[in-house]
Scaffold this motif. Structure first.
Motif, PDB file in Angstrom:
ATOM      1  N   SER A   1      -7.233   1.127   5.880  1.00  0.00           N
ATOM      2  CA  SER A   1      -8.362   0.376   5.335  1.00  0.00           C
ATOM      3  C   SER A   1      -7.970  -1.085   5.066  1.00  0.00           C
ATOM      4  O   SER A   1      -8.781  -1.983   5.257  1.00  0.00           O
ATOM      5  N   GLN A   2      -6.698  -1.330   4.738  1.00  0.00           N
ATOM      6  CA  GLN A   2      -6.294  -2.735   4.555  1.00  0.00           C
ATOM      7  C   GLN A   2      -6.302  -3.507   5.884  1.00  0.00           C
ATOM      8  O   GLN A   2      -6.745  -4.644   5.933  1.00  0.00           O
ATOM      9  N   VAL A   3      -5.815  -2.870   6.948  1.00  0.00           N
ATOM     10  CA  VAL A   3      -5.816  -3.581   8.236  1.00  0.00           C
ATOM     11  C   VAL A   3      -7.268  -3.840   8.676  1.00  0.00           C
ATOM     12  O   VAL A   3      -7.599  -4.924   9.160  1.00  0.00           O
TER      13      VAL A   3
ATOM     14  N   GLY B   1      -9.870  -6.428  18.283  1.00  0.00           N
ATOM     15  CA  GLY B   1      -8.958  -5.288  18.187  1.00  0.00           C
ATOM     16  C   GLY B   1      -8.998  -4.734  16.763  1.00  0.00           C
ATOM     17  O   GLY B   1      -9.089  -5.496  15.808  1.00  0.00           O
ATOM     18  N   ASP B   2      -8.928  -3.399  16.639  1.00  0.00           N
ATOM     19  CA  ASP B   2      -9.183  -2.801  15.312  1.00  0.00           C
ATOM     20  C   ASP B   2      -8.500  -1.420  15.216  1.00  0.00           C
ATOM     21  O   ASP B   2      -8.024  -0.872  16.220  1.00  0.00           O
ATOM     22  N   VAL B   3      -8.480  -0.858  14.012  1.00  0.00           N
ATOM     23  CA  VAL B   3      -8.068   0.538  13.843  1.00  0.00           C
ATOM     24  C   VAL B   3      -9.343   1.369  13.929  1.00  0.00           C
ATOM     25  O   VAL B   3     -10.283   1.146  13.158  1.00  0.00           O
ATOM     26  N   VAL B   4      -9.373   2.312  14.878  1.00  0.00           N
ATOM     27  CA  VAL B   4     -10.582   3.130  15.044  1.00  0.00           C
ATOM     28  C   VAL B   4     -10.239   4.607  14.848  1.00  0.00           C
ATOM     29  O   VAL B   4      -9.070   5.009  14.938  1.00  0.00           O
ATOM     30  N   ASP B   5     -11.266   5.399  14.582  1.00  0.00           N
ATOM     31  CA  ASP B   5     -11.065   6.844  14.445  1.00  0.00           C
ATOM     32  C   ASP B   5     -10.802   7.460  15.815  1.00  0.00           C
ATOM     33  O   ASP B   5     -11.347   7.010  16.829  1.00  0.00           O
TER      34      ASP B   5
ATOM     35  N   PRO C   1     -17.831  -4.902  14.325  1.00  0.00           N
ATOM     36  CA  PRO C   1     -16.479  -4.399  14.053  1.00  0.00           C
ATOM     37  C   PRO C   1     -16.271  -3.023  14.683  1.00  0.00           C
ATOM     38  O   PRO C   1     -17.023  -2.082  14.392  1.00  0.00           O
ATOM     39  N   PRO C   2     -15.281  -2.849  15.552  1.00  0.00           N
ATOM     40  CA  PRO C   2     -15.114  -1.589  16.283  1.00  0.00           C
ATOM     41  C   PRO C   2     -15.024  -0.342  15.416  1.00  0.00           C
ATOM     42  O   PRO C   2     -15.509   0.713  15.811  1.00  0.00           O
ATOM     43  N   HIS C   3     -14.422  -0.437  14.207  1.00  0.00           N
ATOM     44  CA  HIS C   3     -14.303   0.804  13.422  1.00  0.00           C
ATOM     45  C   HIS C   3     -15.675   1.337  13.021  1.00  0.00           C
ATOM     46  O   HIS C   3     -15.793   2.482  12.603  1.00  0.00           O
ATOM     47  N   GLN C   4     -16.738   0.510  13.193  1.00  0.00           N
ATOM     48  CA  GLN C   4     -18.092   0.981  12.869  1.00  0.00           C
ATOM     49  C   GLN C   4     -18.829   1.591  14.072  1.00  0.00           C
ATOM     50  O   GLN C   4     -19.855   2.217  13.910  1.00  0.00           O
ATOM     51  N   TRP C   5     -18.350   1.342  15.295  1.00  0.00           N
ATOM     52  CA  TRP C   5     -19.127   1.834  16.442  1.00  0.00           C
ATOM     53  C   TRP C   5     -18.275   2.422  17.574  1.00  0.00           C
ATOM     54  O   TRP C   5     -18.835   3.030  18.495  1.00  0.00           O
ATOM     55  N   ALA C   6     -16.947   2.273  17.495  1.00  0.00           N
ATOM     56  CA  ALA C   6     -16.102   2.762  18.598  1.00  0.00           C
ATOM     57  C   ALA C   6     -15.169   3.862  18.089  1.00  0.00           C
ATOM     58  O   ALA C   6     -14.741   3.845  16.930  1.00  0.00           O
ATOM     59  N   THR C   7     -14.860   4.816  18.959  1.00  0.00           N
ATOM     60  CA  THR C   7     -13.850   5.829  18.643  1.00  0.00           C
ATOM     61  C   THR C   7     -12.970   6.020  19.880  1.00  0.00           C
ATOM     62  O   THR C   7     -13.362   5.672  20.992  1.00  0.00           O
ATOM     63  N   ASN C   8     -11.794   6.573  19.642  1.00  0.00           N
ATOM     64  CA  ASN C   8     -10.822   6.855  20.709  1.00  0.00           C
ATOM     65  C   ASN C   8     -10.260   5.568  21.327  1.00  0.00           C
ATOM     66  O   ASN C   8     -10.730   4.473  21.015  1.00  0.00           O
ATOM     67  N   LEU C   9      -9.273   5.752  22.195  1.00  0.00           N
ATOM     68  CA  LEU C   9      -8.435   4.609  22.572  1.00  0.00           C
ATOM     69  C   LEU C   9      -8.412   4.365  24.077  1.00  0.00           C
ATOM     70  O   LEU C   9      -8.880   5.192  24.849  1.00  0.00           O
TER      71      LEU C   9
ATOM     72  N   CYS D   1       0.849  -1.202   0.000  1.00  0.00           N
ATOM     73  CA  CYS D   1       0.000   0.000   0.000  1.00  0.00           C
ATOM     74  C   CYS D   1       0.883   1.250   0.000  1.00  0.00           C
ATOM     75  O   CYS D   1       2.068   1.194   0.328  1.00  0.00           O
ATOM     76  N   SER D   2       0.262   2.386  -0.372  1.00  0.00           N
ATOM     77  CA  SER D   2       1.108   3.550  -0.646  1.00  0.00           C
ATOM     78  C   SER D   2       0.930   4.683   0.359  1.00  0.00           C
ATOM     79  O   SER D   2       1.594   5.701   0.256  1.00  0.00           O
ATOM     80  N   SER D   3       0.013   4.550   1.312  1.00  0.00           N
ATOM     81  CA  SER D   3      -0.164   5.613   2.302  1.00  0.00           C
ATOM     82  C   SER D   3      -0.711   4.999   3.588  1.00  0.00           C
ATOM     83  O   SER D   3      -1.217   3.869   3.586  1.00  0.00           O
ATOM     84  N   GLN D   4      -0.641   5.785   4.665  1.00  0.00           N
ATOM     85  CA  GLN D   4      -1.219   5.313   5.926  1.00  0.00           C
ATOM     86  C   GLN D   4      -2.721   5.082   5.792  1.00  0.00           C
ATOM     87  O   GLN D   4      -3.248   4.116   6.328  1.00  0.00           O
ATOM     88  N   GLU D   5      -3.401   5.981   5.054  1.00  0.00           N
ATOM     89  CA  GLU D   5      -4.857   5.837   4.889  1.00  0.00           C
ATOM     90  C   GLU D   5      -5.186   4.483   4.258  1.00  0.00           C
ATOM     91  O   GLU D   5      -6.110   3.789   4.671  1.00  0.00           O
TER      92      GLU D   5
END
Ligand code: IP8
Length: 265
Positions: free
Chosen positions: A81-83, A141-145, A109-117, A73-77
């Motif tokens: 989305s890949q992770v 465990g997930d990548v969240v906003d 999936p946490p990225h759909q309902w959770a934010t912050n860490l 992949c070519s960017s963090q963004e």
């Protein structure tokens, strides 16, 4: 129940699951449900999350102009989305095995309902409340906003399982199923013998764990102990068990002799 990422995936091979271990764990979850106990499952990421997240430093949040020449992949963004997709893939492998043993599964999936860490991350846990033992709610465990300049970060399954244990009603036990160790050890795992298992841990007991900070973007064993201790202080039983011997989980819940570590309040 938390299935550790190092237990359910092959550590060094990106995105390869330990299918047989997952099948054995799901069979034990079914026996637990047949005993009338409802389980909520949180799973870790292992090689479906940590390797790419580490390469792209997703645990540090947004880094302007971050590059990784030669990577797929070519960017963090794109890495975010890949992770997220890789975690959905790992989740679907586990869901399929849970369905094969007869469960109805609801995945969140946490990225759909959770934010912050961290242990006080934001997001309602309402959709996990259900009192039917044939239904298993699953998250991971997930990548969240994140609501600040970092934009995103890694929410560990250990934080998810701690909030679920503390906030949902009538939780009796929190079980961490781990890979390669029988529980917490007095010495590093590669030199430990059977006598080095810590059967009861409280903060005055020293332990040694392998935290592979070169590949692990969350907190390894130290995070499990911190979150486990927080939960134990609320009166919930917290246990670390070798998930490669899942019958030990059944023995614990059936009040038979079992091998592992109890986290004391
Ligand atoms: O393995 C980490 O979750 P954990 C999640 O439960 C990612 O700490 C995406 C690396």
């Amino acid at each position: 129940m938390k299935f550790g990422g190092a237990l359910i995936t092959k550590k060094d091979e990106e995105c390869v699951a330990h299918l047989e271990i997952i099948q054995n764990l799901c069979a034990v979850m079914k026996s637990i449900s047949d005993d009338g106990i409802q389980t909520i499952l949180v799973h870790g990421a292992g090689s479906f999350g940590h390797l790419k997240a580490k390469r792209w430093r997703l645990n540090e949040g947004f880094i302007p102009d971050m590059e990784h020449p030669g990577d797929a992949c070519s960017s963090q963004e794109e890495a975010v989305s890949q992770v997220r997709n890789d975690m959905l893939t790992l989740n679907s492998i586990i869901v399929k095995e849970l369905e094969n043993v007869g469960f109805e599964v609801r995945t969140h999936p946490p990225h759909q309902w959770a934010t912050n860490l961290g242990p006080t991350f934001s997001g309602s846990l309402d959709h996990f409340s259900d009192s039917d033992s044939s239904i298993v709610h699953v998250t991971f465990g997930d990548v969240v906003d994140v609501d600040d300049d970092r934009k995103f970060g890694i929410l560990s399954g250990d934080d998810l399982v701690a909030r679920l244990a503390l906030e949902l009603p009538a939780i009796e036990a929190l079980i961490f199923a781990m890979g390669g160790v029988d529980g917490l050890l007095k010495v590093p795992p590669h030199i430990a013998t059977d006598e080095d298992l810590i059967e009861h841990w409280s903060p005055d007991v020293n332990y040694e764990g392998l935290h592979q900070s070169d590949i692990d973007v969350t907190g390894g064993i130290g995070l499990k102990i911190m979150r486990g201790h927080l939960v134990a202080q609320s009166g919930i039983g917290v246990y670390l068990i070798n998930g490669e011997h899942p019958s030990r989980i059944l023995s614990l819940l059936r009040q038979e002799p079992w091998r592992g570590t109890t986290i004391l309040p």
